[in-house]
Design a protein around this motif. Sequence first.
Motif, PDB file in Angstrom:
ATOM      1  N   ARG A  44       3.081 -11.714  -1.754  1.00  0.00           N
ATOM      2  CA  ARG A  44       2.657 -10.876  -0.627  1.00  0.00           C
ATOM      3  C   ARG A  44       3.755 -10.736   0.412  1.00  0.00           C
ATOM      4  N   HIS A  45       4.486 -11.807   0.666  1.00  0.00           N
ATOM      5  CA  HIS A  45       5.591 -11.735   1.624  1.00  0.00           C
ATOM      6  C   HIS A  45       6.736 -10.875   1.078  1.00  0.00           C
ATOM      7  N   VAL A  46       6.995 -10.987  -0.226  1.00  0.00           N
ATOM      8  CA  VAL A  46       8.050 -10.170  -0.836  1.00  0.00           C
ATOM      9  C   VAL A  46       7.740  -8.694  -0.647  1.00  0.00           C
ATOM     10  N   ARG A  47       6.521  -8.302  -0.966  1.00  0.00           N
ATOM     11  CA  ARG A  47       6.131  -6.899  -0.845  1.00  0.00           C
ATOM     12  C   ARG A  47       6.224  -6.414   0.598  1.00  0.00           C
ATOM     13  N   LEU A  48       5.741  -7.230   1.510  1.00  0.00           N
ATOM     14  CA  LEU A  48       5.752  -6.837   2.920  1.00  0.00           C
ATOM     15  C   LEU A  48       7.183  -6.624   3.421  1.00  0.00           C
ATOM     16  N   ILE A  49       8.073  -7.553   3.091  1.00  0.00           N
ATOM     17  CA  ILE A  49       9.457  -7.459   3.568  1.00  0.00           C
ATOM     18  C   ILE A  49      10.180  -6.274   2.937  1.00  0.00           C
ATOM     19  N   HIS A  53      11.628  -2.194   4.501  1.00  0.00           N
ATOM     20  CA  HIS A  53      12.971  -1.618   4.367  1.00  0.00           C
ATOM     21  C   HIS A  53      13.014  -0.501   3.307  1.00  0.00           C
ATOM     22  N   ASN A  54      11.829  -0.025   2.894  1.00  0.00           N
ATOM     23  CA  ASN A  54      11.737   1.040   1.880  1.00  0.00           C
ATOM     24  C   ASN A  54      12.423   0.670   0.573  1.00  0.00           C
ATOM     25  N   LEU A  55      12.308  -0.591   0.201  1.00  0.00           N
ATOM     26  CA  LEU A  55      12.928  -1.065  -1.038  1.00  0.00           C
ATOM     27  C   LEU A  55      11.902  -1.510  -2.076  1.00  0.00           C
ATOM     28  N   GLU A  56      10.608  -1.279  -1.798  1.00  0.00           N
ATOM     29  CA  GLU A  56       9.576  -1.762  -2.711  1.00  0.00           C
ATOM     30  C   GLU A  56       9.647  -1.097  -4.084  1.00  0.00           C
ATOM     31  N   GLY A  57      10.284   0.089  -4.154  1.00  0.00           N
ATOM     32  CA  GLY A  57      10.399   0.786  -5.434  1.00  0.00           C
ATOM     33  C   GLY A  57      11.185   0.012  -6.476  1.00  0.00           C
TER      34      GLY A  57
END
Length: 240
Positions: A44-49, A53-57
Amino acid sequence: MEDLEKLMVRMMKSRIASSEFSKITLETNPIKLDGPGTYLSWMRHVRLILESHNLEGFISGTAKRPEGDVIADRQWNSNNSRVVAWLLASMVPSVAHTVEALTNAYELWQAVATTYSYKGNNMHAHKIQRELRGLTQGFRSVTEYVGELKRLWNDFDFYSPFTPTHPDDVDVFRKWIERQHLVDFLDGLNPEFEYRRSSILSTQEWPTLDEAISLVLSEETRLATMSSSTNTAIRSALVV
């Protein structure tokens, strides 16, 4: 000539994007992945961070590697490598060593999920359910107690997700689970909240979970104020 101008514009945009990205510092994940026990919170923290920064892709697989554009490919590779390095840094060494050979962020993410998520593991879902049944407020404040309840509820939803067969099922299930969560919350409260618990359960229309939590928090504040006033009065009487 027109193609050359387009190329120059694309190169300029790429350089600007690269410069802006190089200034980005990804926050340190406060949760270190050390096994199944920390996976959900870490995830959950990884996804949030990354989303901030628009890097979830890069972990969802939607940030596809560009084809036929050397500059864009170089930028994608730089972003991907940065996400991979950051993910590895958020793991304890023993976990990182198992996936450090993977250089694609999405593949690394999937490998970690397969190993540590336990998603769909009925035994793990049952374990969480038992924890919920046995959870009481105890020495926790109401806020701490609610936090622990929500953590377990969220974990249970992850390991035993609800799969609707009809769109209307979602709303029906949401109302049903809200009622169950309200009962869980009220049943685990300490005895000093018995009056508030009884008054909530005796109403014809039960409040929402958030409304009930607010009512109990108000009662906690009232009880704390009364206790403080009583202690002050006792100390004053002893001085006299």
